[in-house]
Design a protein around this motif. Structure first.
Motif, PDB file in Angstrom:
ATOM      1  N   UNK A   1       0.834  -1.183   0.000  1.00  0.00           N
ATOM      2  CA  UNK A   1       0.000   0.000   0.000  1.00  0.00           C
ATOM      3  C   UNK A   1       0.881   1.249   0.000  1.00  0.00           C
ATOM      4  N   UNK A   2       0.574   2.239  -0.838  1.00  0.00           N
ATOM      5  CA  UNK A   2       1.414   3.441  -0.886  1.00  0.00           C
ATOM      6  C   UNK A   2       1.365   4.221   0.421  1.00  0.00           C
ATOM      7  N   UNK A   3       2.445   4.946   0.675  1.00  0.00           N
ATOM      8  CA  UNK A   3       2.564   5.731   1.913  1.00  0.00           C
ATOM      9  C   UNK A   3       2.081   7.152   1.692  1.00  0.00           C
ATOM     10  N   UNK A   4       0.937   7.311   1.018  1.00  0.00           N
ATOM     11  CA  UNK A   4       0.407   8.651   0.800  1.00  0.00           C
ATOM     12  C   UNK A   4      -1.108   8.591   0.617  1.00  0.00           C
ATOM     13  N   UNK A   5      -1.735   9.744   0.785  1.00  0.00           N
ATOM     14  CA  UNK A   5      -3.177   9.882   0.624  1.00  0.00           C
ATOM     15  C   UNK A   5      -3.441  11.098  -0.250  1.00  0.00           C
ATOM     16  N   UNK A   6      -4.250  10.940  -1.292  1.00  0.00           N
ATOM     17  CA  UNK A   6      -4.601  12.065  -2.152  1.00  0.00           C
ATOM     18  C   UNK A   6      -5.649  12.918  -1.454  1.00  0.00           C
ATOM     19  N   UNK A   7      -5.350  14.211  -1.306  1.00  0.00           N
ATOM     20  CA  UNK A   7      -6.240  15.168  -0.655  1.00  0.00           C
ATOM     21  C   UNK A   7      -7.114  15.867  -1.692  1.00  0.00           C
ATOM     22  N   UNK A   8      -6.525  16.239  -2.813  1.00  0.00           N
ATOM     23  CA  UNK A   8      -7.250  16.952  -3.873  1.00  0.00           C
ATOM     24  C   UNK A   8      -6.561  16.653  -5.196  1.00  0.00           C
ATOM     25  N   UNK A   9      -7.337  16.588  -6.260  1.00  0.00           N
ATOM     26  CA  UNK A   9      -6.790  16.448  -7.598  1.00  0.00           C
ATOM     27  C   UNK A   9      -7.689  17.226  -8.543  1.00  0.00           C
ATOM     28  N   UNK A  10      -7.169  18.330  -9.075  1.00  0.00           N
ATOM     29  CA  UNK A  10      -7.930  19.215  -9.958  1.00  0.00           C
ATOM     30  C   UNK A  10      -7.210  19.357 -11.290  1.00  0.00           C
ATOM     31  N   UNK A  11      -7.972  19.349 -12.358  1.00  0.00           N
ATOM     32  CA  UNK A  11      -7.425  19.561 -13.685  1.00  0.00           C
ATOM     33  C   UNK A  11      -7.530  21.040 -14.034  1.00  0.00           C
ATOM     34  N   UNK A  12      -6.422  21.626 -14.471  1.00  0.00           N
ATOM     35  CA  UNK A  12      -6.436  23.022 -14.895  1.00  0.00           C
ATOM     36  C   UNK A  12      -7.165  23.137 -16.225  1.00  0.00           C
ATOM     37  N   UNK A  13      -8.133  24.008 -16.279  1.00  0.00           N
ATOM     38  CA  UNK A  13      -8.890  24.212 -17.506  1.00  0.00           C
ATOM     39  C   UNK A  13      -8.039  24.847 -18.607  1.00  0.00           C
ATOM     40  N   UNK A  14      -6.977  25.535 -18.220  1.00  0.00           N
ATOM     41  CA  UNK A  14      -6.142  26.234 -19.197  1.00  0.00           C
ATOM     42  C   UNK A  14      -5.099  25.310 -19.815  1.00  0.00           C
ATOM     43  N   UNK A  15      -4.418  24.509 -18.989  1.00  0.00           N
ATOM     44  CA  UNK A  15      -3.275  23.747 -19.480  1.00  0.00           C
ATOM     45  C   UNK A  15      -3.495  22.247 -19.541  1.00  0.00           C
ATOM     46  N   UNK A  16      -4.594  21.753 -19.005  1.00  0.00           N
ATOM     47  CA  UNK A  16      -4.835  20.314 -18.878  1.00  0.00           C
ATOM     48  C   UNK A  16      -3.800  19.626 -18.000  1.00  0.00           C
ATOM     49  N   UNK A  17      -3.140  20.381 -17.151  1.00  0.00           N
ATOM     50  CA  UNK A  17      -2.244  19.812 -16.145  1.00  0.00           C
ATOM     51  C   UNK A  17      -3.075  19.471 -14.920  1.00  0.00           C
ATOM     52  N   UNK A  18      -2.886  18.275 -14.406  1.00  0.00           N
ATOM     53  CA  UNK A  18      -3.558  17.877 -13.172  1.00  0.00           C
ATOM     54  C   UNK A  18      -2.699  18.346 -11.998  1.00  0.00           C
ATOM     55  N   UNK A  19      -3.324  19.017 -11.049  1.00  0.00           N
ATOM     56  CA  UNK A  19      -2.667  19.458  -9.818  1.00  0.00           C
ATOM     57  C   UNK A  19      -3.197  18.596  -8.684  1.00  0.00           C
ATOM     58  N   UNK A  20      -2.278  17.959  -7.977  1.00  0.00           N
ATOM     59  CA  UNK A  20      -2.666  17.021  -6.931  1.00  0.00           C
ATOM     60  C   UNK A  20      -1.969  17.385  -5.630  1.00  0.00           C
ATOM     61  N   UNK A  21      -2.721  17.295  -4.551  1.00  0.00           N
ATOM     62  CA  UNK A  21      -2.164  17.482  -3.206  1.00  0.00           C
ATOM     63  C   UNK A  21      -2.169  16.114  -2.537  1.00  0.00           C
ATOM     64  N   UNK A  22      -1.010  15.705  -2.076  1.00  0.00           N
ATOM     65  CA  UNK A  22      -0.857  14.400  -1.448  1.00  0.00           C
ATOM     66  C   UNK A  22      -0.307  14.600  -0.041  1.00  0.00           C
ATOM     67  N   UNK A  23      -0.831  13.837   0.881  1.00  0.00           N
ATOM     68  CA  UNK A  23      -0.310  13.785   2.245  1.00  0.00           C
ATOM     69  C   UNK A  23       0.510  12.511   2.336  1.00  0.00           C
ATOM     70  N   UNK A  24       1.812  12.658   2.603  1.00  0.00           N
ATOM     71  CA  UNK A  24       2.628  11.461   2.713  1.00  0.00           C
ATOM     72  C   UNK A  24       4.095  11.690   2.452  1.00  0.00           C
ATOM     73  N   UNK A  25       4.749  10.630   2.046  1.00  0.00           N
ATOM     74  CA  UNK A  25       6.196  10.554   1.897  1.00  0.00           C
ATOM     75  C   UNK A  25       6.579  10.726   0.430  1.00  0.00           C
ATOM     76  N   UNK A  26       7.249  11.815   0.110  1.00  0.00           N
ATOM     77  CA  UNK A  26       7.625  12.106  -1.278  1.00  0.00           C
ATOM     78  C   UNK A  26       8.542  11.033  -1.862  1.00  0.00           C
ATOM     79  N   UNK A  27       9.284  10.334  -1.023  1.00  0.00           N
ATOM     80  CA  UNK A  27      10.204   9.310  -1.525  1.00  0.00           C
ATOM     81  C   UNK A  27       9.478   8.072  -2.036  1.00  0.00           C
ATOM     82  N   UNK A  28       8.184   7.983  -1.809  1.00  0.00           N
ATOM     83  CA  UNK A  28       7.390   6.836  -2.257  1.00  0.00           C
ATOM     84  C   UNK A  28       6.699   7.071  -3.599  1.00  0.00           C
ATOM     85  N   UNK A  29       6.800   8.266  -4.148  1.00  0.00           N
ATOM     86  CA  UNK A  29       6.056   8.610  -5.356  1.00  0.00           C
ATOM     87  C   UNK A  29       6.767   8.142  -6.627  1.00  0.00           C
ATOM     88  N   UNK A  30       6.054   7.406  -7.438  1.00  0.00           N
ATOM     89  CA  UNK A  30       6.575   6.928  -8.721  1.00  0.00           C
ATOM     90  C   UNK A  30       6.200   7.951  -9.798  1.00  0.00           C
TER      91      UNK A  30
END
Length: 187
Positions: A1-30
């Motif tokens: 199980x990953x060592x993080x929890x997604x708090x928010x994930x929003x897609x920018x209407x301008x750039x189509x970039x997804x912005x995500x807020x995660x609570x957890x350990x950055x060293x676990x992110x692939x």
């Protein structure tokens, strides 16, 4: 199980970039790249810097030795070695000295230069810690405001699939959760 929890994930209407807020350990992110809130030597330290160096293994320090350090506001890139992230982008945030020594501009430069390196290397997913908010004492709310506004502004080109703000504690995650929609509404 990953060592993080997604708090928010929003897609920018301008750039189509997804912005995500995660609570957890950055060293676990692939992801393609994680950002290291480094010191100017780039040879490891405390906080997120120490955690990244420990997780990546001694090869990271060896590569960092070849980079001859990094100035405040600038960024340099290495491989990720034993991390799930393919690369580490090292940036040196400003030490908070009351706000009268260009700290805001230097912190914004950390985000701009890190994202610039990611674009230069065609890295589409990047995760940031809360740069300078630990032992460098940058106040959390202004730092998160600078982080979200700068990242959103730099994403307008559409070069990123996802920009992640990885928060270590509940209070910081709640702060990013409150500020990110405001930054997205500005574009």
């Amino acid at each position: 199980m990953p060592a993080f929890e997604t708090i928010r994930s929003d897609l920018s209407a301008v750039s189509n970039t997804r912005f995500t807020i995660i609570l957890g350990d950055i060293t676990e992110l692939a992801v393609n790249a994680i950002v290291n809130a480094a010191n100017s030597s780039l040879l490891g330290g405390g906080g997120v810097d120490g955690a990244i160096h420990r997780a990546a293994g001694p090869e990271l320090v060896a590569e960092c030795r070849t980079l001859n350090g990094c100035k405040t506001g600038q960024a340099k890139i290495t491989r990720g070695y034993r991390l799930p992230a393919k690369h580490v982008i090292h940036t040196v945030g400003p030490v908070w000295n009351g706000g009268g020594r260009g700290e805001d501009d230097l912190l914004a430069s950390c985000y701009r230069n890190s994202l610039g390196l990611a674009m230069d290397h065609d890295l589409k997913t990047i995760a940031f810690p809360a740069i300078s908010t630990g032992v460098y004492r940058f106040p959390a709310e202004p730092a998160a405001t600078i982080a979200t506004r700068t990242a959103v502004a730099e994403s307008v080109s559409g070069d990123f699939d996802e920009i992640i703000f990885c928060c270590f504690g509940d209070e910081m995650a709640a702060l990013y959760d409150r500020l990110l929609p405001m930054a997205l509404a500005r574009i």
